[in-house]
Design a protein around this motif. Structure first.
Motif, mmCIF file in Angstrom:
data_model
loop_
_atom_site.group_PDB
_atom_site.id
_atom_site.type_symbol
_atom_site.label_atom_id
_atom_site.label_comp_id
_atom_site.label_asym_id
_atom_site.label_seq_id
_atom_site.Cartn_x
_atom_site.Cartn_y
_atom_site.Cartn_z
ATOM 1 N N VAL A 1 0.907 -1.092 0.032
ATOM 2 C CA VAL A 1 0.114 0.105 0.069
ATOM 3 C C VAL A 1 0.855 1.085 -0.159
ATOM 4 O O VAL A 1 0.555 2.165 -0.853
ATOM 5 C CB VAL A 1 -0.882 0.223 1.342
ATOM 6 C CG1 VAL A 1 -1.678 1.081 1.326
ATOM 7 C CG2 VAL A 1 -1.871 -1.261 1.201
ATOM 8 N N LEU A 2 1.687 1.264 0.936
ATOM 9 C CA LEU A 2 2.372 2.487 1.155
ATOM 10 C C LEU A 2 3.572 2.709 -0.121
ATOM 11 O O LEU A 2 4.086 3.461 -0.478
ATOM 12 C CB LEU A 2 3.420 2.491 2.450
ATOM 13 C CG LEU A 2 2.482 2.717 3.532
ATOM 14 C CD1 LEU A 2 3.266 2.575 4.712
ATOM 15 C CD2 LEU A 2 1.686 4.023 3.434
ATOM 16 N N GLY A 3 4.024 1.552 -0.878
ATOM 17 C CA GLY A 3 4.668 1.635 -2.240
ATOM 18 C C GLY A 3 4.082 1.995 -3.194
ATOM 19 O O GLY A 3 4.744 2.020 -4.284
ATOM 20 N N ALA A 4 2.685 2.097 -3.306
ATOM 21 C CA ALA A 4 1.937 2.429 -4.382
ATOM 22 C C ALA A 4 2.368 3.604 -5.131
ATOM 23 O O ALA A 4 2.450 4.803 -4.504
ATOM 24 C CB ALA A 4 0.449 2.483 -4.080
ATOM 25 N N SER A 5 2.523 3.694 -6.457
ATOM 26 C CA SER A 5 2.940 4.925 -7.082
ATOM 27 C C SER A 5 1.887 5.918 -7.235
ATOM 28 O O SER A 5 2.108 7.104 -7.384
ATOM 29 C CB SER A 5 3.259 4.508 -8.592
ATOM 30 O OG SER A 5 2.305 4.026 -9.214
ATOM 31 N N GLU A 6 0.522 5.541 -6.946
ATOM 32 C CA GLU A 6 -0.570 6.598 -6.822
ATOM 33 C C GLU A 6 -0.214 7.451 -5.817
ATOM 34 O O GLU A 6 -0.611 8.618 -5.902
ATOM 35 C CB GLU A 6 -1.847 5.580 -6.933
ATOM 36 C CG GLU A 6 -2.143 4.961 -7.962
ATOM 37 C CD GLU A 6 -1.558 3.448 -8.034
ATOM 38 O OE1 GLU A 6 -2.093 2.720 -8.705
ATOM 39 O OE2 GLU A 6 -0.914 3.145 -7.255
ATOM 40 N N ILE A 7 0.080 7.103 -4.520
ATOM 41 C CA ILE A 7 0.497 7.839 -3.483
ATOM 42 C C ILE A 7 1.107 9.204 -4.009
ATOM 43 O O ILE A 7 1.072 10.303 -3.780
ATOM 44 C CB ILE A 7 1.012 7.280 -2.294
ATOM 45 C CG1 ILE A 7 0.082 6.230 -1.847
ATOM 46 C CG2 ILE A 7 1.489 8.087 -1.213
ATOM 47 C CD1 ILE A 7 0.448 5.203 -0.688
ATOM 48 N N ASP A 8 2.515 9.011 -4.655
ATOM 49 C CA ASP A 8 3.526 10.006 -5.055
ATOM 50 C C ASP A 8 2.800 11.065 -6.054
ATOM 51 O O ASP A 8 2.732 12.127 -5.847
ATOM 52 C CB ASP A 8 4.672 9.274 -5.603
ATOM 53 C CG ASP A 8 5.324 8.632 -4.606
ATOM 54 O OD1 ASP A 8 5.511 9.017 -3.406
ATOM 55 O OD2 ASP A 8 6.046 7.372 -5.023
ATOM 56 N N THR A 9 1.833 10.282 -7.005
ATOM 57 C CA THR A 9 1.261 11.049 -7.807
ATOM 58 C C THR A 9 0.297 11.962 -7.287
ATOM 59 O O THR A 9 0.137 13.203 -7.439
ATOM 60 C CB THR A 9 0.548 10.053 -8.896
ATOM 61 O OG1 THR A 9 1.428 9.465 -9.540
ATOM 62 C CG2 THR A 9 -0.326 10.957 -9.724
ATOM 63 N N ALA A 10 -0.406 11.554 -6.170
ATOM 64 C CA ALA A 10 -1.534 12.153 -5.438
ATOM 65 C C ALA A 10 -0.906 13.248 -4.585
ATOM 66 O O ALA A 10 -1.390 14.433 -4.603
ATOM 67 C CB ALA A 10 -2.383 11.271 -4.323
ATOM 68 N N LEU A 11 0.309 13.222 -3.957
ATOM 69 C CA LEU A 11 1.189 14.174 -3.292
ATOM 70 C C LEU A 11 1.468 15.228 -4.189
ATOM 71 O O LEU A 11 1.606 16.359 -3.798
ATOM 72 C CB LEU A 11 2.138 13.553 -2.430
ATOM 73 C CG LEU A 11 1.754 12.530 -1.380
ATOM 74 C CD1 LEU A 11 3.056 11.867 -0.668
ATOM 75 C CD2 LEU A 11 0.793 13.395 -0.286
#
Length: 105
Positions: free
Chosen positions: A78-88
């Motif tokens: 979950v924390l490694g999901a690339s979508e998190i970086d994109t969202a941030l």
């Protein structure tokens, strides 16, 4: 005030229904640069609005929360999901919600 149980960074605890990401961060002594990530079944939410009650967002339904700092090592899928970086990089709402990694429909 209502409370519910959730797991935050591996610790099972009671959260007031109206708590915010900022209040949760302060109570748990998390660094200011840590972003709250919420996991609700097959959805993941990145919280951008620190002062809005979690119950007013998808994040308020989460069973599990993580605080993620920039450039920290990957702790799980979950924390490694690339979508998190994109969202941030480009937050466009109070939260960004996406499909949990590894769950296909």
């Amino acid at each position: 005030m209502e409370t519910r149980w959730a797991t935050v960074d591996g610790v099972h605890l009671q959260l007031p229904d109206d708590c915010t990401a900022a209040e949760l961060r302060d109570e748990l002594h998390k660094p200011d640069d840590a972003t709250l990530i919420a996991v609700t079944g097959d959805l993941v939410s990145v919280v951008h609005d620190e002062d809005q009650p979690l119950t007013e967002m998808v994040a308020g339904c989460a069973e599990t929360y993580y605080f993620r700092r920039p450039d920290e090592p990957q702790r799980n899928d979950v924390l490694g999901a690339s979508e998190i970086d994109t969202a941030l990089e480009d937050p466009s709402a109070d939260e960004t919600t996406f499909q949990r990694p590894g769950i296909g429909h």
